[in-house]
Design a protein around this motif. Sequence first.
Motif, PDB file in Angstrom:
ATOM      1  N   UNK A   1      40.218  36.703  41.165  1.00  0.00           N
ATOM      2  CA  UNK A   1      41.543  37.295  41.252  1.00  0.00           C
ATOM      3  C   UNK A   1      42.226  37.348  39.897  1.00  0.00           C
ATOM      4  N   UNK A   2      43.564  37.314  39.904  1.00  0.00           N
ATOM      5  CA  UNK A   2      44.322  37.363  38.660  1.00  0.00           C
ATOM      6  C   UNK A   2      45.764  36.998  38.922  1.00  0.00           C
ATOM      7  N   UNK A   3      46.528  36.813  37.878  1.00  0.00           N
ATOM      8  CA  UNK A   3      47.922  36.398  38.038  1.00  0.00           C
ATOM      9  C   UNK A   3      48.779  36.925  36.907  1.00  0.00           C
TER      10      UNK A   3
ATOM     11  N   UNK B   1      52.479  41.006  49.026  1.00  0.00           N
ATOM     12  CA  UNK B   1      52.119  42.102  49.928  1.00  0.00           C
ATOM     13  C   UNK B   1      50.688  41.888  50.393  1.00  0.00           C
ATOM     14  N   UNK B   2      50.304  42.586  51.471  1.00  0.00           N
ATOM     15  CA  UNK B   2      48.941  42.497  51.990  1.00  0.00           C
ATOM     16  C   UNK B   2      48.563  43.847  52.593  1.00  0.00           C
TER      17      UNK B   2
ATOM     18  N   UNK C   1      42.288  50.540  50.226  1.00  0.00           N
ATOM     19  CA  UNK C   1      40.850  50.802  50.227  1.00  0.00           C
ATOM     20  C   UNK C   1      40.087  49.657  49.574  1.00  0.00           C
ATOM     21  N   UNK C   2      40.742  48.952  48.668  1.00  0.00           N
ATOM     22  CA  UNK C   2      40.132  47.815  47.989  1.00  0.00           C
ATOM     23  C   UNK C   2      40.505  46.475  48.625  1.00  0.00           C
ATOM     24  N   UNK C   3      41.267  46.517  49.715  1.00  0.00           N
ATOM     25  CA  UNK C   3      41.679  45.273  50.366  1.00  0.00           C
ATOM     26  C   UNK C   3      42.557  44.421  49.480  1.00  0.00           C
ATOM     27  N   UNK C   4      43.433  45.037  48.698  1.00  0.00           N
ATOM     28  CA  UNK C   4      44.233  44.292  47.723  1.00  0.00           C
ATOM     29  C   UNK C   4      45.415  43.586  48.396  1.00  0.00           C
TER      30      UNK C   4
ATOM     31  N   UNK D   1      47.140  38.112  42.483  1.00  0.00           N
ATOM     32  CA  UNK D   1      46.594  39.305  43.115  1.00  0.00           C
ATOM     33  C   UNK D   1      45.086  39.164  43.274  1.00  0.00           C
ATOM     34  N   UNK D   2      44.576  39.627  44.397  1.00  0.00           N
ATOM     35  CA  UNK D   2      43.130  39.621  44.628  1.00  0.00           C
ATOM     36  C   UNK D   2      42.750  40.843  45.447  1.00  0.00           C
ATOM     37  N   UNK D   3      41.467  41.155  45.480  1.00  0.00           N
ATOM     38  CA  UNK D   3      40.947  42.305  46.223  1.00  0.00           C
ATOM     39  C   UNK D   3      39.491  42.038  46.552  1.00  0.00           C
ATOM     40  N   UNK D   4      38.902  42.906  47.310  1.00  0.00           N
ATOM     41  CA  UNK D   4      37.516  42.708  47.735  1.00  0.00           C
ATOM     42  C   UNK D   4      36.589  42.548  46.536  1.00  0.00           C
TER      43      UNK D   4
END
Length: 223
Positions: free
Chosen positions: A193-195, A95-96, A140-143, A185-188
Amino acid sequence: MVSRSTNPGGVSRVRRRALLGTAVLVGLVALAGLVAYLTRDGRQPSKSPTPQQSSSASLSGSPSPSTHTHALPVPPNTHDPIAFGKAAAATLWSYDTRAYSQTELLTALHGWLTAETKYADPASVDAVVPSRVLWKGMAANGQFATAKVNEGHFPDSFTRALQADPGTVTQAYVYAVTVSGKQSIAWKGTPAGGAENRVTTLAVQCRPSHPCALAGVMPSVAP
């Protein structure tokens, strides 16, 4: 415990879910979650883990996805249930929030479902997408998340049933496909990131005269 639904629409959804479970898993009593899937009433479907906001995500370290995917997912044109299942799983794990809304993603995912409504279970697809409230916080976090599929296969019990009775699947042409992989997954502000590892069992319809389509997401993983 959620109370039993008395809404006629809920009854219709239950009927579709029961038909889906029957079409995929007739005679496959060894599959995990079969009894619950066939006998559940108006309760909400079992949810697969949905992505959490970055502030509370519990993820192992992994490189951050770098691709900003603007396009909404489009189903592949294939008659191979395993190939389709792998593509569908990757889509469900991706997702984006920067590129589209939760509603737009749900609409796109429903486009993967079979047009035969008696076999389609859109609620099982909706259950793996973050809610509108959660999506708003994630946006809001750009996830965003991407997925890598490791492999896909027919569950052992499904294969044994087909070998014992090849005609089992020919009424609805719905196959059980189990897919494993990893969601990143990543965010601003998070270059690392993480997995998380992912595994799911999907119901995939592949009639000889039509490309494959998604029937639904099974509530339990079948090995």
